[in-house]
Motif scaffolding. Structure first.
Motif, PDB file in Angstrom:
ATOM      1  N   ASP A 138       0.834  -1.200   0.000  1.00  0.00           N
ATOM      2  CA  ASP A 138       0.000   0.000   0.000  1.00  0.00           C
ATOM      3  C   ASP A 138       0.872   1.255   0.000  1.00  0.00           C
ATOM      4  O   ASP A 138       0.677   2.172  -0.809  1.00  0.00           O
ATOM      5  N   ALA A 139       1.848   1.296   0.894  1.00  0.00           N
ATOM      6  CA  ALA A 139       2.725   2.461   0.989  1.00  0.00           C
ATOM      7  C   ALA A 139       3.554   2.634  -0.274  1.00  0.00           C
ATOM      8  O   ALA A 139       3.721   3.762  -0.777  1.00  0.00           O
ATOM      9  N   PHE A 140       4.066   1.536  -0.811  1.00  0.00           N
ATOM     10  CA  PHE A 140       4.885   1.605  -2.022  1.00  0.00           C
ATOM     11  C   PHE A 140       4.088   2.189  -3.181  1.00  0.00           C
ATOM     12  O   PHE A 140       4.543   3.115  -3.861  1.00  0.00           O
ATOM     13  N   ASP A 141       2.892   1.663  -3.403  1.00  0.00           N
ATOM     14  CA  ASP A 141       2.090   2.164  -4.523  1.00  0.00           C
ATOM     15  C   ASP A 141       1.709   3.628  -4.309  1.00  0.00           C
ATOM     16  O   ASP A 141       1.710   4.416  -5.263  1.00  0.00           O
ATOM     17  N   SER A 142       1.395   3.988  -3.064  1.00  0.00           N
ATOM     18  CA  SER A 142       1.057   5.387  -2.788  1.00  0.00           C
ATOM     19  C   SER A 142       2.244   6.302  -3.054  1.00  0.00           C
ATOM     20  O   SER A 142       2.084   7.399  -3.599  1.00  0.00           O
ATOM     21  N   MET A 143       3.443   5.857  -2.684  1.00  0.00           N
ATOM     22  CA  MET A 143       4.626   6.689  -2.865  1.00  0.00           C
ATOM     23  C   MET A 143       4.948   6.933  -4.329  1.00  0.00           C
ATOM     24  O   MET A 143       5.388   8.029  -4.701  1.00  0.00           O
ATOM     25  N   ILE A 144       4.750   5.936  -5.186  1.00  0.00           N
ATOM     26  CA  ILE A 144       5.123   6.106  -6.591  1.00  0.00           C
ATOM     27  C   ILE A 144       4.000   6.699  -7.438  1.00  0.00           C
ATOM     28  O   ILE A 144       4.182   6.954  -8.620  1.00  0.00           O
ATOM     29  N   SER A 145       2.842   6.944  -6.815  1.00  0.00           N
ATOM     30  CA  SER A 145       1.687   7.482  -7.542  1.00  0.00           C
ATOM     31  C   SER A 145       1.659   9.001  -7.446  1.00  0.00           C
ATOM     32  O   SER A 145       1.943   9.579  -6.393  1.00  0.00           O
ATOM     33  N   GLU A 146       1.301   9.637  -8.539  1.00  0.00           N
ATOM     34  CA  GLU A 146       1.146  11.089  -8.547  1.00  0.00           C
ATOM     35  C   GLU A 146      -0.157  11.473  -7.855  1.00  0.00           C
ATOM     36  O   GLU A 146      -1.191  10.847  -8.062  1.00  0.00           O
ATOM     37  N   ARG A 147      -0.101  12.489  -7.008  1.00  0.00           N
ATOM     38  CA  ARG A 147      -1.275  13.035  -6.330  1.00  0.00           C
ATOM     39  C   ARG A 147      -1.225  14.550  -6.440  1.00  0.00           C
ATOM     40  O   ARG A 147      -0.142  15.130  -6.588  1.00  0.00           O
ATOM     41  N   PRO A 148      -2.381  15.224  -6.339  1.00  0.00           N
ATOM     42  CA  PRO A 148      -2.370  16.691  -6.433  1.00  0.00           C
ATOM     43  C   PRO A 148      -1.470  17.334  -5.386  1.00  0.00           C
ATOM     44  O   PRO A 148      -0.900  18.405  -5.616  1.00  0.00           O
ATOM     45  N   TYR A 149      -1.319  16.673  -4.216  1.00  0.00           N
ATOM     46  CA  TYR A 149      -0.568  17.279  -3.123  1.00  0.00           C
ATOM     47  C   TYR A 149       0.856  16.754  -2.996  1.00  0.00           C
ATOM     48  O   TYR A 149       1.585  17.158  -2.088  1.00  0.00           O
ATOM     49  N   HIS A 150       1.284  15.824  -3.843  1.00  0.00           N
ATOM     50  CA  HIS A 150       2.690  15.414  -3.842  1.00  0.00           C
ATOM     51  C   HIS A 150       3.045  14.726  -5.150  1.00  0.00           C
ATOM     52  O   HIS A 150       2.209  14.079  -5.780  1.00  0.00           O
ATOM     53  N   ARG A 151       4.313  14.856  -5.544  1.00  0.00           N
ATOM     54  CA  ARG A 151       4.775  14.177  -6.746  1.00  0.00           C
ATOM     55  C   ARG A 151       5.048  12.714  -6.410  1.00  0.00           C
ATOM     56  O   ARG A 151       5.430  12.372  -5.286  1.00  0.00           O
ATOM     57  N   GLY A 152       4.873  11.851  -7.390  1.00  0.00           N
ATOM     58  CA  GLY A 152       5.208  10.459  -7.174  1.00  0.00           C
ATOM     59  C   GLY A 152       6.715  10.265  -7.116  1.00  0.00           C
ATOM     60  O   GLY A 152       7.459  10.887  -7.879  1.00  0.00           O
ATOM     61  N   LEU A 153       7.159   9.427  -6.191  1.00  0.00           N
ATOM     62  CA  LEU A 153       8.574   9.107  -6.111  1.00  0.00           C
ATOM     63  C   LEU A 153       8.949   8.120  -7.212  1.00  0.00           C
ATOM     64  O   LEU A 153       8.098   7.428  -7.759  1.00  0.00           O
ATOM     65  N   SER A 154      10.224   8.061  -7.518  1.00  0.00           N
ATOM     66  CA  SER A 154      10.700   6.994  -8.393  1.00  0.00           C
ATOM     67  C   SER A 154      10.655   5.685  -7.627  1.00  0.00           C
ATOM     68  O   SER A 154      10.563   5.663  -6.390  1.00  0.00           O
ATOM     69  N   VAL A 155      10.727   4.570  -8.349  1.00  0.00           N
ATOM     70  CA  VAL A 155      10.740   3.262  -7.692  1.00  0.00           C
ATOM     71  C   VAL A 155      11.924   3.168  -6.734  1.00  0.00           C
ATOM     72  O   VAL A 155      11.790   2.675  -5.608  1.00  0.00           O
ATOM     73  N   GLU A 156      13.081   3.652  -7.154  1.00  0.00           N
ATOM     74  CA  GLU A 156      14.259   3.576  -6.294  1.00  0.00           C
ATOM     75  C   GLU A 156      14.090   4.415  -5.037  1.00  0.00           C
ATOM     76  O   GLU A 156      14.495   4.001  -3.938  1.00  0.00           O
ATOM     77  N   GLU A 157      13.502   5.597  -5.180  1.00  0.00           N
ATOM     78  CA  GLU A 157      13.250   6.436  -4.005  1.00  0.00           C
ATOM     79  C   GLU A 157      12.282   5.757  -3.047  1.00  0.00           C
ATOM     80  O   GLU A 157      12.467   5.795  -1.818  1.00  0.00           O
ATOM     81  N   ALA A 158      11.243   5.139  -3.598  1.00  0.00           N
ATOM     82  CA  ALA A 158      10.263   4.452  -2.753  1.00  0.00           C
ATOM     83  C   ALA A 158      10.888   3.261  -2.035  1.00  0.00           C
ATOM     84  O   ALA A 158      10.605   3.014  -0.855  1.00  0.00           O
ATOM     85  N   LYS A 159      11.756   2.528  -2.725  1.00  0.00           N
ATOM     86  CA  LYS A 159      12.458   1.412  -2.089  1.00  0.00           C
ATOM     87  C   LYS A 159      13.310   1.907  -0.925  1.00  0.00           C
ATOM     88  O   LYS A 159      13.375   1.275   0.139  1.00  0.00           O
ATOM     89  N   GLU A 160      13.972   3.047  -1.117  1.00  0.00           N
ATOM     90  CA  GLU A 160      14.790   3.621  -0.045  1.00  0.00           C
ATOM     91  C   GLU A 160      13.931   3.981   1.162  1.00  0.00           C
ATOM     92  O   GLU A 160      14.350   3.788   2.316  1.00  0.00           O
ATOM     93  N   GLN A 161      12.737   4.476   0.907  1.00  0.00           N
ATOM     94  CA  GLN A 161      11.839   4.834   2.006  1.00  0.00           C
ATOM     95  C   GLN A 161      11.374   3.593   2.772  1.00  0.00           C
ATOM     96  O   GLN A 161      11.259   3.619   4.004  1.00  0.00           O
ATOM     97  N   LEU A 162      11.097   2.524   2.056  1.00  0.00           N
ATOM     98  CA  LEU A 162      10.714   1.285   2.732  1.00  0.00           C
ATOM     99  C   LEU A 162      11.833   0.797   3.647  1.00  0.00           C
ATOM    100  O   LEU A 162      11.585   0.391   4.789  1.00  0.00           O
ATOM    101  N   LEU A 163      13.052   0.847   3.146  1.00  0.00           N
ATOM    102  CA  LEU A 163      14.197   0.438   3.970  1.00  0.00           C
ATOM    103  C   LEU A 163      14.376   1.370   5.167  1.00  0.00           C
ATOM    104  O   LEU A 163      14.627   0.915   6.290  1.00  0.00           O
ATOM    105  N   LEU A 164      14.241   2.654   4.921  1.00  0.00           N
ATOM    106  CA  LEU A 164      14.437   3.642   5.975  1.00  0.00           C
ATOM    107  C   LEU A 164      13.457   3.435   7.119  1.00  0.00           C
ATOM    108  O   LEU A 164      13.796   3.628   8.296  1.00  0.00           O
ATOM    109  N   HIS A 165      12.237   3.035   6.778  1.00  0.00           N
ATOM    110  CA  HIS A 165      11.190   2.902   7.795  1.00  0.00           C
ATOM    111  C   HIS A 165      10.964   1.453   8.238  1.00  0.00           C
ATOM    112  O   HIS A 165       9.986   1.176   8.942  1.00  0.00           O
ATOM    113  N   SER A 166      11.857   0.555   7.864  1.00  0.00           N
ATOM    114  CA  SER A 166      11.812  -0.806   8.393  1.00  0.00           C
ATOM    115  C   SER A 166      12.114  -0.774   9.881  1.00  0.00           C
ATOM    116  O   SER A 166      12.931   0.029  10.346  1.00  0.00           O
TER     117      SER A 166
END
Length: 201
Positions: A138-166
């Motif tokens: 859920d978090a991964f898909d939300s992070m890489i998806s474009e929303r009016p209030y935030h830009r979508g992250l790249s896949v690599e950026e989203a992977k880094e966030q998952l690791l950071l918040h493990s």
């Protein structure tokens, strides 16, 4: 879902919020692949996929002005939004005959490994395993998806966030399994993009 029959709740969600509807299908499709990655049997995969497909169904009962708001929610709006897991789980308990493990995904996919999540503040392995898996996807898909209030992250950026918040937000074991799956998908040049009418179950 089988024979092309769409549960009416998902049709209602599509009418109310197309972004959440499509997000739910993407999460469910990746959950199916994650189930294979984890060597779940067919029944277990089916439950994981169904729970992920319905994980945001409680948003049906959140006011549209909150669901469709194009910028960051106020604190009051956020408190209302945070009710969607409990509302969705209660709706499914009352209106559908589904295994408890499926309902647990709906109710607990916003719990955190460190106990700071909602709605119950569960911690670590108190959180059902399938809900821990759904939280990551859920978090991964939300992070890489474009929303009016935030830009979508790249896949690599989203992977880094998952690791950071493990070990704080996410179960590290399942994060590592998910990252391994993404690596395999990248090697196959597989793109997570699905038609909203594709049969999942």
């Amino acid at each position: 879902m089988q024979s092309g029959i769409m549960p009416f709740e998902l049709n209602m969600l599509r009418e109310k919020d197309k972004n959440t509807y499509l997000h739910s299908f993407r999460v469910a499709k990746m959950a199916k692949k994650m189930g294979i990655q984890l060597c779940l049997n067919e029944v277990e995969r089916d439950r994981l996929v169904k729970g992920c497909l319905f994980h945001d169904i409680g948003k049906l009962f959140i006011p549209e002005e909150i669901i469709a708001k194009p910028d960051i929610l106020t604190l009051l709006e956020w408190e209302i939004m945070k009710k969607h897991p409990s509302i969705g789980a209660e709706w499914i308990r009352s209106h559908r005959s589904m295994d408890t493990s499926i309902i647990d995904i709906i109710e607990f996919h916003h719990e955190r490994w460190d106990g700071q999540g909602y709605p119950c503040g569960l911690k670590g392995t108190e959180i059902p395993a399938y809900a821990r898996i759904c939280a990551i996807i859920d978090a991964f898909d939300s992070m890489i998806s474009e929303r009016p209030y935030h830009r979508g992250l790249s896949v690599e950026e989203a992977k880094e966030q998952l690791l950071l918040h493990s070990d704080t937000q996410f179960d590290r074991y399942y994060v590592m399994e998910f990252l391994d799956l993404l690596h395999q998908e990248a090697e196959r040049n597989s793109i997570v993009s699905y038609n909203d009418n594709e049969v999942l179950l």
